[in-house]
Motif scaffolding. Structure first.
Motif, mmCIF file in Angstrom:
data_model
loop_
_atom_site.group_PDB
_atom_site.id
_atom_site.type_symbol
_atom_site.label_atom_id
_atom_site.label_comp_id
_atom_site.label_asym_id
_atom_site.label_seq_id
_atom_site.Cartn_x
_atom_site.Cartn_y
_atom_site.Cartn_z
ATOM 1 N N ILE A 25 0.843 -1.200 0.000
ATOM 2 C CA ILE A 25 0.000 0.000 0.000
ATOM 3 C C ILE A 25 0.879 1.253 0.000
ATOM 4 N N ALA A 26 1.937 1.240 0.804
ATOM 5 C CA ALA A 26 2.823 2.402 0.885
ATOM 6 C C ALA A 26 3.509 2.666 -0.453
ATOM 7 N N TYR A 27 3.960 1.627 -1.130
ATOM 8 C CA TYR A 27 4.571 1.827 -2.451
ATOM 9 C C TYR A 27 3.564 2.397 -3.443
ATOM 10 N N ASN A 28 2.315 2.037 -3.277
ATOM 11 C CA ASN A 28 1.285 2.511 -4.209
ATOM 12 C C ASN A 28 0.999 4.001 -4.086
ATOM 13 N N PHE A 29 1.509 4.646 -3.031
ATOM 14 C CA PHE A 29 1.400 6.104 -2.954
ATOM 15 C C PHE A 29 2.212 6.771 -4.058
ATOM 16 N N GLU A 30 3.221 6.057 -4.561
ATOM 17 C CA GLU A 30 4.076 6.584 -5.620
ATOM 18 C C GLU A 30 3.653 5.981 -6.954
ATOM 19 N N ARG A 31 3.527 6.812 -7.980
ATOM 20 C CA ARG A 31 3.034 6.331 -9.277
ATOM 21 C C ARG A 31 4.087 5.551 -10.064
ATOM 22 N N ASP A 32 5.358 5.752 -9.744
ATOM 23 C CA ASP A 32 6.423 5.222 -10.582
ATOM 24 C C ASP A 32 7.164 4.066 -9.920
ATOM 25 N N VAL A 33 6.430 3.223 -9.203
ATOM 26 C CA VAL A 33 6.994 2.043 -8.565
ATOM 27 C C VAL A 33 6.111 0.849 -8.919
ATOM 28 N N GLN A 34 6.746 -0.261 -9.272
ATOM 29 C CA GLN A 34 5.986 -1.409 -9.762
ATOM 30 C C GLN A 34 6.508 -2.701 -9.144
ATOM 31 N N LEU A 35 5.611 -3.490 -8.596
ATOM 32 C CA LEU A 35 5.951 -4.827 -8.112
ATOM 33 C C LEU A 35 6.151 -5.730 -9.320
ATOM 34 N N ALA A 36 7.342 -6.328 -9.449
ATOM 35 C CA ALA A 36 7.661 -7.093 -10.656
ATOM 36 C C ALA A 36 8.021 -8.541 -10.381
ATOM 37 N N ALA A 37 8.346 -8.891 -9.141
ATOM 38 C CA ALA A 37 8.785 -10.253 -8.850
ATOM 39 C C ALA A 37 8.563 -10.543 -7.379
ATOM 40 N N GLY A 38 8.602 -11.818 -7.024
ATOM 41 C CA GLY A 38 8.454 -12.125 -5.612
ATOM 42 C C GLY A 38 8.595 -13.583 -5.270
ATOM 43 N N CYS A 39 8.989 -13.797 -4.017
ATOM 44 C CA CYS A 39 8.866 -15.089 -3.357
ATOM 45 C C CYS A 39 8.118 -14.765 -2.076
#
Length: 383
Positions: A25-39
């Protein structure tokens, strides 16, 4: 100029995770950040379920953090940084794996559980030249930043005493013979195998240590502690005397069995010319008293608040900002610094306005010193 889209990967933070969701949610405050990978979990099925829920390419949802670090490092479009929000006991090995491939890192506190681990990670991060943030995210609130500014300007004079507390009551039910952790949010925190040698001090006491250091710049010299476990393996309550390297002293209290308190982090800083007080449960206000003057209460978002605190005021005064915004502010500063680093620009002290691996290592040393003192008749222990 259009901002570079920063791509991040996440270790931990499955759909059932509290803190993982806070981070996203906190990252979503910024428009230019994208979740791209994960474990997202040690359970591959839960990891894939989470990746699918967030629309990730299935080839970038990994079964282990080792696999994620190795395979992401080979990609031309590798993630710009990794966000780690797992239980405490695996921070060290995850951080080490990603550091070995030179990834920039945002890691939940604590950095790790053991002193030798902290020293090793701090040295490795320096060797690799990465940007490293440890999410003592209460420093992301606007008004602690204003307090830091006022203190640095000498408004309250030379600091001689700090009194701070962090009181909760969510483990009150553990006191007594029938006390148990079944059904509790984050019940793993009371399990030594997952949380390490401390529950209360490691979980919330470190927030006191970090916040006081952030606001004042004071460094701890030694501690004297009394801890209470109430018959359980880990501490539920602690009272700590502290001495700083400049000769100032203080008292820290942290408790998860204090009836009537939810998340009461309060910091009171006393100087030769006045005092400053901040309360996490009323985070938009800062109480300032200057010697010979009436006490003033500064409110976030007003014309009297300036500098970084004003820059991070996201909505008008009187509209309460809270926990998600603190995390978002913390991460915004980290992300802005990361953009400069990736562009080859020199980072300034202002750019690095967040707790990093040095502060994370200090948190580990603080926990060890407090528990050692509490287990040895409250003797003074060097930090």
């Amino acid at each position: 100029m259009e901002k570079k889209i920063l791509k991040y990967g996440m270790v931990g933070g499955s759909l059932s995770s509290f803190i993982g969701n806070v981070h996203r949610i906190a990252y979503n405050f910024e428009r230019d950040v994208q979740l791209a990978a994960g474990c997202f979990s040690s359970d591959p099925d839960k990891s894939r379920e989470t990746g699918k829920a967030y629309g990730l390419d299935g080839s970038r949802v990994y079964d282990s953090f080792e696999e994620m670090a190795r395979l992401e490092s080979r990609r031309a479009d590798r993630i710009d940084f990794v966000d780690i929000n797992t239980p405490n006991n695996v921070h060290y090995e995850i951080v080490k794996a990603f550091l070995s491939y030179g990834f920039n890192i945002v890691c939940e506190k604590p950095l790790c559980l053991e002193l030798d681990q902290a020293a090793e990670l701090e040295a490795l991060a320096a060797e690799k030249g990465v940007l490293f943030a440890v999410t003592y995210a209460y420093s992301g609130y606007a008004m602690p930043k204003f307090a830091k500014q006022l203190i640095a300007q000498g408004k309250i004079g030379r600091i001689f005493n700090v009194r701070a507390e962090y009181l909760q009551d969510w483990l009150l039910g553990q006191i007594g013979e029938d006390g148990g952790s079944e059904g509790l949010l984050s019940a793993w925190r009371v399990d030594p195998a997952l949380a390490g040698r401390s529950n209360c001090v490691g979980d919330i006491g470190t927030h006191i240590e970090s916040m006081v250091n952030y606001m004042t710049g004071l460094e701890l010299k030694r501690v004297q502690a009394r801890i209470s476990r109430f018959g359980h393996p880990l501490d539920l309550d602690a009272n700590i005397q502290v001495e700083f390297t400049n000769g100032a002293y203080g008292q820290y209290t942290c408790s998860q069995v204090s009836s009537g308190y939810c998340n009461a982090l309060k910091v009171r800083i006393f100087g030769t010319n006045g005092a400053i007080e901040w309360d996490q449960e009323a985070p938009d206000a800062l109480r300032v008293t200057i010697k010979g003057q009436p006490t003033q209460v500064y409110q976030r978002g007003t014309d009297h608040v300036y500098g970084r605190a004003a820059q991070l005021s996201r909505i008008p005064s009187g509209h309460p900002e809270g926990y998600y915004v603190a995390y978002a502010n913390f991460l915004k500063i980290v992300l802005d610094a990361l953009r400069k680093k990736l562009a080859g620009e020199k980072l300034t002290e202002e750019d690095m306005d967040f707790p990093g691996i040095r502060e994370g290592a200090m948190g580990t040393r603080f926990v060890h010193a407090v528990i050692e003192s509490g287990d040895n008749d409250s003797k003074w222990v060097e930090v």
